[in-house]
Design an enzyme around this catalytic site. Structure first.
Site, short mmCIF file in Angstrom:
data_model
loop_
_atom_site.label_atom_id
_atom_site.label_comp_id
_atom_site.label_asym_id
_atom_site.label_seq_id
_atom_site.Cartn_x
_atom_site.Cartn_y
_atom_site.Cartn_z
N HIS A 1 0.94 -1.30 -0.13
CA HIS A 1 -0.06 -0.03 -0.01
C HIS A 1 0.67 1.32 0.16
O HIS A 1 0.36 2.05 -0.84
CB HIS A 1 -0.95 -0.05 1.27
CG HIS A 1 -1.83 1.16 1.39
ND1 HIS A 1 -1.31 2.16 2.27
CD2 HIS A 1 -2.92 1.44 0.70
CE1 HIS A 1 -2.50 3.22 1.98
NE2 HIS A 1 -3.31 2.73 1.19
N ARG B 1 -9.13 5.15 -8.30
CA ARG B 1 -9.52 4.23 -7.08
C ARG B 1 -10.62 5.14 -6.09
O ARG B 1 -9.96 5.96 -5.40
CB ARG B 1 -8.12 3.80 -6.20
CG ARG B 1 -7.40 2.66 -6.97
CD ARG B 1 -6.20 2.69 -6.19
NE ARG B 1 -5.39 1.42 -6.61
CZ ARG B 1 -4.15 1.51 -7.07
NH1 ARG B 1 -3.50 2.68 -7.45
NH2 ARG B 1 -3.47 0.27 -7.60
N ARG C 1 -12.99 3.11 -11.01
CA ARG C 1 -13.23 1.71 -10.45
C ARG C 1 -14.12 1.93 -9.27
O ARG C 1 -13.69 2.83 -8.33
CB ARG C 1 -12.09 1.07 -10.03
CG ARG C 1 -12.22 -0.14 -9.38
CD ARG C 1 -10.95 -0.83 -8.93
NE ARG C 1 -10.42 -0.28 -7.81
CZ ARG C 1 -9.13 -0.57 -7.14
NH1 ARG C 1 -8.42 -1.52 -7.89
NH2 ARG C 1 -8.60 0.05 -6.01
N GLU D 1 -8.13 -9.62 -12.33
CA GLU D 1 -7.26 -9.50 -11.31
C GLU D 1 -7.31 -11.11 -10.55
O GLU D 1 -6.93 -11.12 -9.34
CB GLU D 1 -7.24 -8.56 -10.61
CG GLU D 1 -8.57 -7.87 -10.01
CD GLU D 1 -8.58 -6.65 -9.23
OE1 GLU D 1 -7.44 -6.14 -9.03
OE2 GLU D 1 -9.76 -6.27 -9.02
N GLY E 1 -5.41 -5.96 -13.40
CA GLY E 1 -4.97 -5.65 -12.10
C GLY E 1 -3.85 -6.62 -11.82
O GLY E 1 -4.29 -7.58 -10.96
N THR E 2 -2.66 -6.33 -12.36
CA THR E 2 -1.53 -7.22 -12.08
C THR E 2 -1.25 -7.36 -10.48
O THR E 2 -0.31 -8.20 -10.30
CB THR E 2 -0.43 -6.87 -13.26
OG1 THR E 2 -0.40 -5.59 -13.04
CG2 THR E 2 -0.93 -7.41 -14.35
N ASN E 3 -1.33 -6.39 -9.72
CA ASN E 3 -1.03 -6.58 -8.38
C ASN E 3 -1.88 -7.62 -7.80
O ASN E 3 -1.10 -8.53 -7.32
CB ASN E 3 -1.28 -5.06 -7.66
CG ASN E 3 -0.76 -3.93 -8.13
OD1 ASN E 3 0.35 -4.02 -8.97
ND2 ASN E 3 -1.48 -2.83 -8.18
N ASP E 4 -3.09 -7.59 -7.86
CA ASP E 4 -4.00 -8.83 -7.26
C ASP E 4 -3.72 -10.09 -8.10
O ASP E 4 -3.56 -11.08 -7.46
CB ASP E 4 -5.28 -8.49 -7.18
CG ASP E 4 -5.58 -7.60 -5.86
OD1 ASP E 4 -5.30 -8.16 -4.92
OD2 ASP E 4 -6.13 -6.59 -5.91
N CYS F 1 -3.33 -1.99 -15.35
CA CYS F 1 -3.35 -0.73 -14.38
C CYS F 1 -2.90 -1.15 -13.13
O CYS F 1 -2.64 -0.49 -12.25
CB CYS F 1 -4.81 -0.27 -14.17
SG CYS F 1 -6.09 -1.42 -13.15
#
Ligand code: PEP
Ligand code: MG
Length: 718
Positions: A277, A399, A455, A582, A603-606, A668
């Site tokens: 974060h 966001r 989003r 994601e 959402g490549t983080n998740d 994103c």
């Protein structure tokens, strides 16, 4: 040699073999290993040895030796830059035993130009010759033996980001290279240097030497920041209000800390990785940030931190170098970035900054070569403005939860969460609606007709509630309920695995009024700016979809709300509805999800978190070891894991487009601003990448590199 227990050999062959062996052995010294690690030079390449006849710079006052750059490697300025020593050998210059003199006349009477004008003139001729021949800035080593100039070596010179940009654009103006070559001459990541404030190298080195280095962590947000330590977001806000620069120090940050992060000039966490974060938010805000500085112990009770036998208390000064990942005790001066002063602050007129002119020119050339679109992740009108100034073609991710933490909103948000009935929840949402509408109006005004992907609410609701006792009491008072009731609500929302829990579209399905309110705010805002004559392009994005059922249900809600608002305003706003991809299941079932969908955004983080099963917020405890041991080549949260997560991206793109020709596909997650990942997204056929506003320039250049290197590869195999 004596030190090694052998005397220096008299036999020249033995000397030569000794020297050759030493060069080969140097491949495995720790410095060389570290260098290869940093610059990703493969271990198996090995090294080579050139044996050549020697000339002597130590044959008297008409002899000399030196090193030179054909341009200034720090600034790129076209001036002959270098040093020499009379009557000396090469090692003497490098070893720094005697102080060398400059090449060009400087009035000291000691320069090469003044002491050996003929040799200097010859060197200048050689400089032009090698630059023309190699068509790049060169780093030369030379020796003058009794008046005659010998070139020992020439190679492309290492340079800063500043120099890279200037040299590349100047060489185009000089007709030495093409615009495309210039684009390829600058590494995208080097542009970060042009934007980040910096600690002057000398002062920083002195502080390190003086024992003030507290810890080394991960460089999460480039730049230099210096401020007073605050251990809580509230304290950070309070101190910043008094006009103090603040460094917010947390074990890890949560959305509750947003205001404190915003108020701080720098952010430091002792846990977390580069997509934690803290990192994501800091980069989005362009804040200097170091995360995962695990050597530091934060003692919140005593309001102090400790590391390496050093202690600092709240209010003490800390200097954070987010470009290198270093944390130092005390105050260091900073220098603001010239490009930002021109582009964002407007405190420097563009005509006064040749660097800015070069930066803009290079990016325009890059735009002419790239296929991928570049958007920005921006949550506020201010972020949107910065994104646009950096050349973002739209917003790829807004966001909305970040807006919920705004000063007067959090109370209404909390009222909504603690509400017992749908009616009470709707009452609280009615207070939020006009605020969200204003947020979106501000963003639409900044972005004009560029697409804005908004989003709907994503994080679990408990993130919006206070957890510490004092905060619970204060909030309960604000909400007009008992502390016990609030505690009860906090308890009931607690989850064992919140990242896999009640969040994303699952919230929108179980509390439809939350998403309905957000969607209404979007369409009312769009209608409002259309009345001002603007043509906004809203794109509503549903997070964390895993099944077609989830998406279809929410798509109906969006269409229905759009229709209702159009009825009320008398204006039907054109819009798109899409989903984040994601969750691995969504990638695999992309065909059926795409059927009703206008766009996908990865959402490549998740997606990385869920594909590997590594928590984004906890991976710092083992990822560095995995990379060190070679189990992973890179941090997969920083650079896309092509064989695994990347395959899901490719599968979803192919299946989605097969079912829905023309489906727009972007990314994103944090990878959207990473040059190596961008190369992959280009190859996978995505339409755009979206990254934090301060990485838009990097992404524009990286997208051009991706396209140009494909072009070069194709033409060389044709
Ligand atoms: C993502 O998961 O990649 C994403 C962009 O969403 P967030 O980081 O907000 O979870
Ligand atoms: Mg996500």
């Amino acid at each position: 040699m004596r030190r090694r227990g052998a005397s220096f050999p008299d036999d020249p062959r033995e000397q030569l073999w000794g020297a050759i062996g030493a060069v080969f052995r140097s491949w495995n010294n720790p410095r060389a290993k570290e260098y290869r690690r940093l610059y990703r030079i493969p271990e198996e390449w090995g090294t080579a040895v050139n044996v050549q006849a020697m000339v002597f710079g130590n044959r008297g006052e008409r002899s000399a030796t030196g090193v030179a750059f054909t341009r200034d490697p720090a600034t790129g300025e076209k001036k002959f830059y270098g040093e020499f020593l009379a009557n000396a050998q090469g090692e003497d210059v490098v070893a720094g035993i005697r102080t060398p003199h400059p090449l060009a006349a400087d009035g000291s009477g000691k320069s090469l130009e003044e002491t050996m004008p003929a040799a200097y003139a010859e060197l200048v001729r050689v400089r032009d010759l090698v630059e023309k021949s190699f068509r790049d800035m060169q780093d030369l080593e030379f020796t003058i033996e009794e008046g005659r100039v010998y070139l020992l070596q020439t190679r492309n010179g290492k340079r800063t980001g500043f120099a890279a940009v200037r040299v590349a654009t100047d060489m185009v103006a000089e007709g030495l290279i093409s615009e495309k070559e210039a684009v390829l001459r600058v590494e995208p990541e080097q542009l970060v240097q042009l934007l980040a404030p910096v600690f002057p190298a000398k002062e920083k080195e002195a502080a390190v030497q003086g024992g003030r280095l507290l810890a080394r962590g991960l460089p999460a947000g480039p730049g230099a920041a210096c401020g007073r330590i605050a251990f809580t977001a509230d304290r950070a806000v309070e101190m910043a209000r008094k006009g103090d620069p603040v460094v917010l120090v947390r074990v890890e940050t949560s959305p509750e800390d947003i205001a404190g992060m915003h108020a701080a000039v720098g952010i430091l966490t002792t846990r977390g990785g580069i997509t934690s974060h803290a990192s994501v938010v800091a980069r989005g805000m362009g804040k200097t940030c170091v995360v995962g500085a695990g050597e530091i112990t934060v003692d919140e009770r005593r309001h102090e931190l400790r590391a390496r036998n050093l202690t600092a208390k709240e209010g003490d000064f800390l200097s954070v170098d987010g470009t290198a990942g270093d944390v130092l005790l005390g105050q260091l001066p900073t220098q603001p970035s010239e490009v930002l002063r021109v582009l964002v602050d407007g405190t420097l007129p563009p005509e006064k900054s040749p660097l800015f002119a070069s930066f803009q020119r290079l990016l325009e050339w890059a735009d002419g070569s790239r296929r991928l679109g570049v958007r920005a992740n921006a949550d506020t009108p201010t972020d949107a403005r910065v994104a646009r100034l950096f050349g973002a073609e739209g917003i790829g991710l807004c966001r909305t939860e970040h807006m919920f933490f705004g000063e007067n909103r959090i109370v209404a948000v909390r009222q909504m969460i603690v509400a017992d009935s749908e009616a009470d929840r709707r009452k609280a949402l009615a207070k939020l609606l006009p605020m969200q509408r204003e947020d979106f109006i501000g963003i639409f005004r900044e972005m004009g007709e560029r697409p804005v992907t908004i989003r709907l609410l994503d994080p679990p609701l408990h993130e919006f509630l206070p957890h510490e006792d004092a905060a619970v009491k204060k909030t309960a008072e604000e909400l007009g309920i008992t502390a016990e009731k609030l505690r009860e609500r906090v308890r009931s929302l607690a989850e064992a695995n919140p990242m896999l829990g009640h969040r994303g579209c699952r919230l929108g399905i179980t509390y439809p009024e939350i998403y309905e309110t957000q969607v209404r705010a979007i369409f009312e805002a769009a209608a409002a700016v259309r009345r001002e004559g603007l043509r906004p392009s809203p794109e509503v994005m549903i997070p964390l979809v895993g099944t077609k059922g989830e998406f279809d249900r929410l798509k109906i809600m969006v269409d229905e709300t759009a229709r209702l608002v159009a009825g009320e305003t008398g204006d039907a706003v054109p819009y798109r509805v899409g989903t984040m991809i994601e969750i691995p299941r969504a990638a695999l079932r992309a065909a059926e999800i795409a059927a009703n969908c206008d766009f996908f955004s990865f959402g490549t983080n998740d997606l990385t978190q869920m594909t590997y099963g590594y928590s984004r917020d906890d991976a710092a405890s083992f990822l560095p070891a995995y990379i060190e041991l070679g189990i992973l080549p890179d941090d997969p949260f920083g650079t896309i894991d092509q064989p695994g997560v990347g395959e899901l991206v490719s599968i979803a793109t192919e299946r989605g487009r097969a079912a829905k020709p023309g489906l727009k596909v972007g990314v994103c997650g944090e990878h959207g601003g990473d040059p190596r990942s961008i190369t992959f997204f280009h190859g996978a056929g995505l339409d755009y990448v979206s990254c934090s506003p301060f990485r838009v320039a990097v992404a524009r250049l990286a997208a051009a590199h991706a396209a140009l290197s494909k072009e070069t590869a194709a033409s060389s195999t044709a």
